[in-house]
Design a protein around this motif. Structure first.
Motif, PDB file in Angstrom:
ATOM      1  N   SER A   2       0.824  -1.186   0.000  1.00 56.19           N
ATOM      2  CA  SER A   2       0.000   0.000   0.000  1.00 56.19           C
ATOM      3  C   SER A   2       0.868   1.249   0.000  1.00 56.19           C
ATOM      4  O   SER A   2       2.051   1.227   0.357  1.00 56.19           O
ATOM      5  CB  SER A   2      -0.923   0.010   1.219  1.00 56.19           C
ATOM      6  N   LEU A   3       0.236   2.395  -0.386  1.00 59.81           N
ATOM      7  CA  LEU A   3       0.965   3.657  -0.449  1.00 59.81           C
ATOM      8  C   LEU A   3       1.596   4.023   0.881  1.00 59.81           C
ATOM      9  O   LEU A   3       2.785   4.297   0.952  1.00 59.81           O
ATOM     10  CB  LEU A   3       0.009   4.753  -0.931  1.00 59.81           C
ATOM     11  N   PRO A   4       0.835   4.041   1.984  1.00 56.12           N
ATOM     12  CA  PRO A   4       1.484   4.419   3.251  1.00 56.12           C
ATOM     13  C   PRO A   4       2.607   3.472   3.630  1.00 56.12           C
ATOM     14  O   PRO A   4       3.610   3.884   4.194  1.00 56.12           O
ATOM     15  CB  PRO A   4       0.335   4.359   4.257  1.00 56.12           C
ATOM     16  N   VAL A 490       5.878  12.028  11.217  1.00 55.67           N
ATOM     17  CA  VAL A 490       5.603  12.097   9.789  1.00 55.67           C
ATOM     18  C   VAL A 490       4.988  10.803   9.261  1.00 55.67           C
ATOM     19  O   VAL A 490       4.514  10.765   8.133  1.00 55.67           O
ATOM     20  CB  VAL A 490       6.874  12.419   8.988  1.00 55.67           C
ATOM     21  N   HIS A 491       5.006   9.727  10.047  1.00 55.71           N
ATOM     22  CA  HIS A 491       4.384   8.486   9.603  1.00 55.71           C
ATOM     23  C   HIS A 491       3.896   7.706  10.820  1.00 55.71           C
ATOM     24  O   HIS A 491       4.609   7.593  11.810  1.00 55.71           O
ATOM     25  CB  HIS A 491       5.350   7.620   8.792  1.00 55.71           C
ATOM     26  N   VAL A 492       2.688   7.168  10.721  1.00 54.22           N
ATOM     27  CA  VAL A 492       2.077   6.394  11.802  1.00 54.22           C
ATOM     28  C   VAL A 492       1.554   5.088  11.226  1.00 54.22           C
ATOM     29  O   VAL A 492       0.899   5.074  10.176  1.00 54.22           O
ATOM     30  CB  VAL A 492       0.928   7.162  12.484  1.00 54.22           C
ATOM     31  N   SER A 493       1.850   4.004  11.890  1.00 56.22           N
ATOM     32  CA  SER A 493       1.299   2.700  11.536  1.00 56.22           C
ATOM     33  C   SER A 493       0.880   2.015  12.828  1.00 56.22           C
ATOM     34  O   SER A 493       1.715   1.755  13.696  1.00 56.22           O
ATOM     35  CB  SER A 493       2.346   1.858  10.798  1.00 56.22           C
ATOM     36  N   LEU A 494      -0.399   1.746  12.982  1.00 55.68           N
ATOM     37  CA  LEU A 494      -0.875   1.118  14.206  1.00 55.68           C
ATOM     38  C   LEU A 494      -2.025   0.171  13.899  1.00 55.68           C
ATOM     39  O   LEU A 494      -2.717   0.303  12.883  1.00 55.68           O
ATOM     40  CB  LEU A 494      -1.301   2.174  15.227  1.00 55.68           C
ATOM     41  N   THR A 524       0.561   8.795   6.408  1.00 58.17           N
ATOM     42  CA  THR A 524       1.801   9.358   5.902  1.00 58.17           C
ATOM     43  C   THR A 524       1.580  10.827   5.613  1.00 58.17           C
ATOM     44  O   THR A 524       0.611  11.192   4.946  1.00 58.17           O
ATOM     45  CB  THR A 524       2.253   8.656   4.611  1.00 58.17           C
ATOM     46  N   GLY A 525       2.476  11.700   6.115  1.00 56.49           N
ATOM     47  CA  GLY A 525       2.334  13.127   5.863  1.00 56.49           C
ATOM     48  C   GLY A 525       3.460  13.895   6.486  1.00 56.49           C
ATOM     49  O   GLY A 525       3.994  13.509   7.515  1.00 56.49           O
ATOM     50  N   VAL A 526       3.832  15.024   5.853  1.00 60.13           N
ATOM     51  CA  VAL A 526       4.913  15.840   6.394  1.00 60.13           C
ATOM     52  C   VAL A 526       4.417  17.182   6.910  1.00 60.13           C
ATOM     53  O   VAL A 526       5.136  17.890   7.589  1.00 60.13           O
ATOM     54  CB  VAL A 526       6.007  16.075   5.335  1.00 60.13           C
TER      55      VAL A 526
END
Length: 917
Positions: A2-4, A490-494, A524-526
């Motif tokens: 996936s993109l993220p 800048v990125h989260v995965s949970l 995902t984001g800055v």
């Protein structure tokens, strides 16, 4: 991918740049001195495994010669319990004399057992039985006026005795009593296979003396009960008390017993090995795949480079390629990471590892089994064309409350488990602190943090077992704010998941059912102007019934499915971010945001039959039917599969062959138009075929060789075509026109854990394997395009692993890995593009090749200290001992005239500590 997750891979890479089992014990009981001891109370059996249980005991005839000579002893035997419960081979492991050995063997051959089972199917098992021969003793005469009991405790030091009360009458021959309990040093578990011997010391003996008793004979000897308790009556005097138990270090203590006294003691005896696995069950007909590697947790958690995480041992299996920067992505037999699924107790989880692959998302101390199946897996698994990793949780300990705390360079962990009513409970939490360490480096741009948690509760219910599991993980990647010491996420995965399982057995039928609910978020984001968020809520279910329909015929019926609700949000140019801070986002431009929602439903029915017309041949046909439905994609897939197994030489040589169809639906971003996908896609398909053999060279040495081939079609490929959709002509982006093929072979030479080691090394046990894989994986976008090497192809994969344990709790392990470099495109120059206002690779300057070969040596040293009531473990794990920094990715300057490489990590040492109660 996936993109993220793809963005998470890039971010994780940048973070990296910034910075035996013991032999089976057996002991007699006093009532039936041949009953084999069951596994230790503090070691839960593997899921679905039951051990042999003695049903009919036959007492041995005491040899007249030995009785006349007053000879006693313990005969230790290795007994094979057949699938019928009858006793097969009986071997003498420790002799007590030829006549006593023969009497014990004759009696044990008449024993009758309830056979061992694996998932309800009777299997052959080996156990160890200690058969003691003891002569009857005359009961001691009791004094008419016994003295006052004296209670004391004894450990490693001699115990004193309180003198009798004034005025009390004592007979010179009045007996004393020594009673107490044997425990394992460190674990405090009952030592149920110990023999207590009391040796009378002479007057000249001093405390702790090793001088023998008067006349050289034991004054008394007793075997401990199941709970470790023992009792013996002795004449008053000074005694050297010895505890003799298989697999334990010698233990001795001096005790002084006065007339009519009663001494209560508690002896802590140190084992030579504290591995929790003490019974070996030999599985034959239950194996349904050509290649299935079940990983012994007590051994692999000490493999160098794993930081004590058993799940990371999967990366050392045959056929598993190396991920860039040693990240946790699984590249199995030339397949993409997205083609492999990971299951925990039958339900899929988003990922097996945290960022950077440093730890798994579930505490391996709570696992009972890890099964790695690289291909041709059973119809019980679906929606995957690569491989399967099946992880099973164990039952929490129920004898008493246990605890463990550990720490190393990467993070902290805590575990507690124990009885709750009739059930048991386990709690685990882990948190990294690598983010704090990296943040102290002035030039570091990125840091990462993660934590995970788990709760396991098990309770008997309605004649079966109910298990509740709650677990989850949270990963966050942070970037340093420019000209500041502050970091922003800048990125989260949970994800979080709650699972309920119920299992029960009724005669020849076993039933298992489970349901799980979960939530997953990838972000995902800055900054506030650019990013992508994917939220997924899901409910999954699984039910399976296994029935022994007839002798040699086992039927399995089951269903599984999942309902998932997706929400996708994008803002600005969130699909193309420079994660080091040079964001090409026009601050004056309007923010373009999109939100899309969708629901997918997947369900399946599967049936399988294991038919054994003879003991040497097993045929396992199966069929799986999957149905998938979404707003823009739906379809039905039929997956027939067949496995055949032939035992050429019993317990020596086995041949296995398999063929089957497999499928999986396209990824969410491939089929969703908002993510530049296409709704007109179809199931990706694969035909797996494999042929292999297993050869047991010696008792502890085996060789497995497998040849495999995979044919792939309907793969999602990039498309430059335009299609008419929703009233207008738009780019197609993706089409199900891709083709693929993989061919290769695997070899695994394995030395199983045990004491069969080179004598000159003076090892107590050793373990190791050599694995080698040679393969070629190719892809093409359609039937008219040429074949090209797949981007994850690694032609040669080699792993050498050696581990050994020495007396005193010392263990040393070495691991060497070698892998071919991945395919790469080398450019020699570029031209300026007015449309893109940047340089692009010039036509004709492309040269295809490979990155350099990867190689690495890891070392791990463990030391265990066993105290009376707890244990302390220290380890030093050094990855990349000779500090070879592998070239991971290519980098070019602005006009493609010069190039460099992104280097991997140098030497990475980690010092860890773990305390266990």
């Amino acid at each position: 991918m996936s993109l993220p997750r793809r963005a998470g891979l890039i971010l994780s890479c940048l973070v990296l740049l910034g910075a035996w089992a013991s032999p089976v014990r057996a002991a007699p009981s006093k009532a039936a001195p041949g009953v084999p001891i069951s596994p230790r109370a503090d070691a839960a059996p593997a899921k679905g495994v039951t051990y042999p249980k003695l049903l009919a005991f036959v007492r041995a005839v005491y040899p007249p010669g030995a009785m006349k000579e007053r000879r006693e002893g313990v005969v230790r035997l290795v007994v094979t319990v057949l699938e019928t419960g009858a006793v097969g081979a009986v071997q003498v492991e420790a002799s007590a004399g030829q006549d006593l050995d023969a009497a014990a063997v004759a009696a044990v051959r008449q024993f009758r057992y309830r056979p061992a089972t694996v998932d309800g199917q009777p299997v052959e098992a080996k156990i160890r039985v200690a058969y003691p021969f003891r002569l009857p003793r005359q009961a001691p005469r009791e004094s008419s006026r016994p003295g006052e009991p004296v209670r004391a405790s004894a450990g490693d030091k001699p115990s004193g005795v309180r003198p009798p009360r004034a005025g009390a009458r004592r007979a010179p021959s009045e007996q004393a009593e020594l009673r107490g309990r044997l425990r394992e040093r460190g674990t405090r578990a009952a030592l149920r296979d110990g023999e207590v011997v009391a040796l009378r010391l002479g007057k000249e003996a001093t405390s702790g003396s090793s001088q023998a008793a008067v006349g050289g004979a034991a004054a008394a000897r007793e075997f401990a009960e199941e709970d470790g308790r023992f009792a013996m009556r002795l004449p008053p005097g000074r005694y050297r008390v010895e505890v003799r138990a298989p697999g334990c270090f010698p233990f001795a203590v001096t005790e002084v017993l006065g007339p009519g006294t009663r001494l209560e003691v508690e002896y802590f005896v140190e084992r030579r090995s504290y591995d929790p696995y003490e019974t070996v069950v030999t599985v034959q007909a239950e194996r349904k795949e050509v290649t299935r590697h079940s990983i012994p947790l007590a051994v692999v958690e000490k493999i160098p480079g794993t930081q004590g995480d058993a799940l990371r041992a999967v990366q050392n299996m045959p056929g598993v390629g190396r991920a860039p920067f040693s990240l946790g992505f699984l590249i199995i037999r030339g397949a993409a990471p997205k083609d492999t699924r990971v299951f925990l107790d039958g339900h899929s989880i988003p990922s097996l590892y945290h960022f950077m692959g440093l730890a798994s998302v579930f505490n391996s101390d709570l696992l009972s089994r890890i099964d790695f199946i690289p291909g041709n897996f059973s119809v019980a698994y679906g929606r995957a064309t690569g491989g399967i990793v099946d992880v099973a949780t164990r039952s929490p300990r129920s004898d008493r409350w246990h605890g463990a705390v550990s720490a190393d360079v990467w993070g902290l962990a805590a575990l507690a488990e124990g009885p709750v009513g009739k059930g048991s409970l386990a709690l685990s939490i882990r948190r990294s602190h690598i983010d704090a360490i990296l943040a102290m480096i002035p030039d570091i741009a990125l840091t990462a943090a993660y934590y995970d948690y788990a709760l396991v509760f098990e309770h008997p219910l309605g004649g079966g077992t109910l298990k509740l599991i709650g677990f989850g993980a949270d990963d966050r990647l942070k970037r340093r704010v420019e000209d500041s010491s502050r970091f922003e996420t800048v990125h989260v995965s949970l994800f979080a998941k709650l699972l309920a399982m119920y299992s029960r057995r009724l005669g020849d039928t076993a039933f298992k059912a489970s349901v799980a609910g979960g939530y997953e978020r990838q972000e995902t984001g800055v900054n506030a102007r650019a990013g992508a968020v994917q939220d997924t809520g899901s409910v999954s279910y699984r039910a399976q019934v296994e029935h022994l329909a007839a002798k040699g015929l086992k039927l399995t019926l089951g269903l599984d499915g999942e309902v998932a609700r997706h929400k996708i949000s994008t803002a600005g140019s969130g699909l193309s971010l420079d994660l080091l801070g040079n964001d090409d986002v026009d601050e004056d431009a309007a923010i373009e945001s999109q939100v899309a929602r969708g629901t997918s439903v997947a369900s399946a029915l599967f049936a399988e039959a294991a038919w054994s017309p003879t003991k040497r041949f097993t045929l396992t046909p199966g069929l799986r039917v999957d149905w998938f439905s979404e707003e823009t994609f739906r379809g039905i897939s039929f997956d027939p599969r067949l496995t055949a197994r032939l035992v050429v030489l019993p317990k020596k040589l086995t041949l296995v062959a398999a063929i089957g169809l497999f499928h999986q639906e396209p990824e969410l971003e491939e089929r969703h138009t908002m993510l530049l996908g296409s709704p007109k896609l179809w199931f990706e398909r694969a035909l797996h075929s494999s042929l292999g053999f297993g050869w047991r060279i010696r008792r502890s040495l085996s060789l497995e060789v497998t040849a495999f081939h995979k044919q792939l079609w309907n793969l999602v490929a990039d498309s430059e075509e335009f299609v008419y959709r929703d009233g207008k002509v738009v780019p197609e982006h993706h089409a199900s026109t891709g083709l693929g093929r993989v061919v290769g072979g695997e070899l695994l030479l394995q030395k199983r854990p045990g004491s069969d080691c080179p004598r000159w090394l003076k090892l107590e046990k050793c373990f190791g394997w050599v694995s080698y894989t040679a393969l070629r994986s190719e892809r093409r976008t359609d039937r008219g395009s040429p074949w090209e090497i797949f981007e994850d192809d690694q032609t040669h994969l080699f792993t050498l692993l050696v581990q050994g344990a020495w007396p005193g709790g010392w263990e040393l392990g070495l691991r060497f890995r070698l892998a071919s470099g991945t395919p790469a495109e080398f450019y020699k120059g570029g031209v300026f593009s007015g449309d893109q206002m940047s340089y692009i690779p010039a036509s004709g300057t492309l040269v295809k090749g490979r990155m350099p070969m990867f190689h690495q040596l890891d070392i791990r040293l463990d030391k265990r200290f066993a105290f009376k009531r707890w244990m302390l473990c220290l380890y030093l794990d050094i990855q990349n001992v000779y500090s070879y920094q592998h070239s991971e990715f290519l980098q070019y300057n602005f006009d493609y005239t010069r190039r460099g490489v992104l280097k991997g990590l140098p030497i990475v040492p980690s010092l860890g500590i773990k305390g266990e109660l």
